[in-house]
Motif scaffolding. Sequence first.
Motif, mmCIF file in Angstrom:
data_model
loop_
_atom_site.group_PDB
_atom_site.id
_atom_site.type_symbol
_atom_site.label_atom_id
_atom_site.label_comp_id
_atom_site.label_asym_id
_atom_site.label_seq_id
_atom_site.Cartn_x
_atom_site.Cartn_y
_atom_site.Cartn_z
ATOM 1 N N LEU A 1 80.182 -18.124 -17.206
ATOM 2 C CA LEU A 1 78.782 -17.770 -17.423
ATOM 3 C C LEU A 1 78.719 -16.868 -18.648
ATOM 4 O O LEU A 1 79.112 -15.702 -18.579
ATOM 5 N N SER A 2 78.271 -17.432 -19.764
ATOM 6 C CA SER A 2 78.317 -16.726 -21.051
ATOM 7 C C SER A 2 79.765 -16.305 -21.299
ATOM 8 O O SER A 2 80.651 -17.137 -21.312
ATOM 9 N N ASP A 3 80.033 -15.003 -21.440
ATOM 10 C CA ASP A 3 81.398 -14.548 -21.708
ATOM 11 C C ASP A 3 82.085 -14.024 -20.453
ATOM 12 O O ASP A 3 83.112 -13.345 -20.528
ATOM 13 N N ARG A 4 81.568 -14.363 -19.278
ATOM 14 C CA ARG A 4 82.092 -13.837 -18.023
ATOM 15 C C ARG A 4 82.601 -14.964 -17.150
ATOM 16 O O ARG A 4 81.921 -15.984 -16.969
ATOM 17 N N THR A 5 83.796 -14.788 -16.578
ATOM 18 C CA THR A 5 84.312 -15.743 -15.603
ATOM 19 C C THR A 5 83.852 -15.331 -14.218
ATOM 20 O O THR A 5 84.032 -14.178 -13.801
ATOM 21 N N VAL A 6 83.253 -16.264 -13.505
ATOM 22 C CA VAL A 6 82.696 -15.984 -12.180
ATOM 23 C C VAL A 6 83.199 -17.043 -11.201
ATOM 24 O O VAL A 6 83.906 -17.985 -11.562
ATOM 25 N N PRO B 1 76.354 -12.210 -4.038
ATOM 26 C CA PRO B 1 75.605 -13.183 -4.845
ATOM 27 C C PRO B 1 74.944 -12.520 -6.050
ATOM 28 O O PRO B 1 74.318 -11.464 -5.929
ATOM 29 N N LEU B 2 75.091 -13.154 -7.218
ATOM 30 C CA LEU B 2 74.503 -12.640 -8.456
ATOM 31 C C LEU B 2 73.286 -13.442 -8.896
ATOM 32 O O LEU B 2 72.291 -12.876 -9.350
ATOM 33 N N GLU B 3 73.387 -14.765 -8.773
ATOM 34 C CA GLU B 3 72.302 -15.659 -9.212
ATOM 35 C C GLU B 3 72.386 -16.956 -8.412
ATOM 36 O O GLU B 3 73.484 -17.440 -8.117
ATOM 37 N N LEU B 4 71.247 -17.541 -8.096
ATOM 38 C CA LEU B 4 71.219 -18.904 -7.574
ATOM 39 C C LEU B 4 71.388 -19.870 -8.747
ATOM 40 O O LEU B 4 70.929 -19.597 -9.864
ATOM 41 N N VAL B 5 72.053 -20.993 -8.487
ATOM 42 C CA VAL B 5 72.249 -22.001 -9.532
ATOM 43 C C VAL B 5 71.898 -23.380 -8.979
ATOM 44 O O VAL B 5 72.013 -23.639 -7.778
ATOM 45 N N SER B 6 71.470 -24.247 -9.864
ATOM 46 C CA SER B 6 71.183 -25.638 -9.512
ATOM 47 C C SER B 6 71.564 -26.516 -10.695
ATOM 48 O O SER B 6 71.864 -26.020 -11.788
ATOM 49 N N ALA B 7 71.577 -27.829 -10.475
ATOM 50 C CA ALA B 7 71.998 -28.766 -11.526
ATOM 51 C C ALA B 7 71.108 -30.000 -11.492
ATOM 52 O O ALA B 7 70.832 -30.548 -10.417
ATOM 53 N N SER C 1 67.820 -19.908 -16.440
ATOM 54 C CA SER C 1 68.286 -21.187 -17.004
ATOM 55 C C SER C 1 69.496 -21.029 -17.925
ATOM 56 O O SER C 1 69.694 -21.822 -18.854
ATOM 57 N N VAL C 2 70.316 -20.023 -17.668
ATOM 58 C CA VAL C 2 71.539 -19.843 -18.454
ATOM 59 C C VAL C 2 72.575 -20.855 -17.972
ATOM 60 O O VAL C 2 72.795 -21.000 -16.771
#
Length: 466
Positions: free
Chosen positions: A39-44, A80-86, A17-18
Motif C-alpha cells: 500500500l503505497s510505500d508500506r507493506t501490509v 483493521p486500517l482500511e476496508l478494500v474491494s476490487a 481508492s488508493v
Amino acid sequence: MNNLFLPGQTVYTESTSVPCIIGQFLGGGGQGEVYSAQLSDRTVALKWYFPHYLESDPFLRERLTTAIQSGSPSDRFLFPLELVSAPGVPGFGYIMPLRDPHYSGLIDLMKRRIEPSFRALATAGFELADSFFQLHAKGLCYRDISFGNVFLDPETGHILICDNDNVDVDRGDKSAIKGTPRFMAPEIVCDIAPPSTQTDLFSLAVLLFYMFMMHHPLEGKKEAEIRCFDLPAMTKLYGTEPVFIFDPHDTSNRPVEDYQQNAIEFWKIYPEFLKERFTRAFTDGIHNPGSGRVQETEWRTVMIRLRDAIIYCPHCGSENFYDAEIMKHSGGQLKPCWNCGSHISPPPRIRIGKSTTVMLNYDTQLFPHHIDEQRRFDFKSEIAAVTQHPSNPSLWGLKNLSTEKWVITSADNSVKDVEPGRSATLAPGTKINADNSVKDVEPGRSATLAPGTKINFGKTEGEVRL
C-alpha cells in the motif's frame, strides 16, 4: 485454497481508492485468505473474505467500520486500517499491519516448539493484560481471547493480537462469535449472557493460566473421568459445574498425577502472589462474575511483580522466584531450585518506596514505574541498571541511566550526588539524606550494592537488602 488472488493483482481502499498490490499468499481458513500487500510505500497484510462467509456474518462490515473509526487501542493489535474491494471480485476485505515473522503463535508455546524464559512469559502476560485494558477502555470487547489470536516473540515476550474483526462494542449483538471452546466464560457456555468485557476477563485469565501452567484451569480429575467428551460433557465441565483444579476449598477436581502433570509441576514453581490471583480468577471469578474477576490492572501489576521477583539458581542458572510469603513460613528459606533441587539463598534486592521489591541480578533494570507511581507500567526507558565493575568483576553496582540526580549517604556519613550517566559506590551501612559533605562520583565508577544501602532516586527512596 489460494485461488482468490494472484500476485500483482490490485484492490482498492474504499475510503480513498488508493491501490493496494497483492503479494504473497500467507494463509487461509474458514473465513477467507490472507496475503501480503503493498500500500503505497508500506507493506501490509490483507484479509479477503469468502462470499459464503459474508452471508453468515451480516454485521461484519459494520463491525469493521466501527473498529477502523475507533482506531487501534495500541500497536500490539494488528487492527483493521482500511476496508478494500476490487472491481469484478465479489466480497471485500481489509488491510492491517503485517506481522513480523519472528513472532510465534501461542500454539507453538503449548506444543513446546518454543521455550520462552519466565521473564518473557511475564512480559507477555503484562502486555496481554495491558492490551485488553486499552481495548476495553474504548468500550469494545474482543469476544474470542484464545491461543489462535495471539503471537509471541519468544525472546522478548512482546505480543501481537490478530483476528480483530471479531471485536465488537461491549455487550454488542452484531457478531456471531461467542468465543473459543475452553476459553469461554461459564455464563456464555450456559447461554445466559452475551460476550462482554467481563467475559473477556475470564478468557484472559484462562489464557494466562495456560501460558504459565501449560494446562487448563478447570481440567482435573473431572475431565480425566470423562469417557465421551461431547457437548453435554463440555457444558458441565466448563459451564454448569466448573471447579478450579487448585480450589483451596474443593479438592474434587485436582490434577491427576502423570496424566495432568504439567499443572502439578508448574504450580509449584510460581510465587504465592501469582497463585492467589489465579485462585481468585477461578473461584470468585466463576461464582461472582460481576465483581470477582481479576481486572486487567491487577494482572498488569502482578506480571510486573513477577518479572521483578526472578532470581537465578547459582548452580544451574535456571530462573526461580523470590517468594516473601514462602520465606515467612520457612524460617527465611526459599524453595529449592525447581530444575536442579539446589538450595538458593535469598538474593540481594532493593526495596523502593513502600511496596516495590526488585531482585538485583546481573541483568536487572529499573524503569520509571519503579520509582514514580505517576508513571505506572512505563517500560519506555531504563532509569538504572546493575553493572559489573570494569576492573573488579566481583563488584556489582547500579548505574544511573535516568535524567534525575540520585543522592546516597555512606556509612561514614559522606554524601554523594550521582549524576545521570554516572555510577556510585554504595558501601555497607549507607543511608539516605545525611546532612554532611557532598562528593561527586566520577563517570565510569561501579556501584557496590551492599545491605543497608539507601538511594534517593530523586523522588523515591530505595534500600538494598539481603
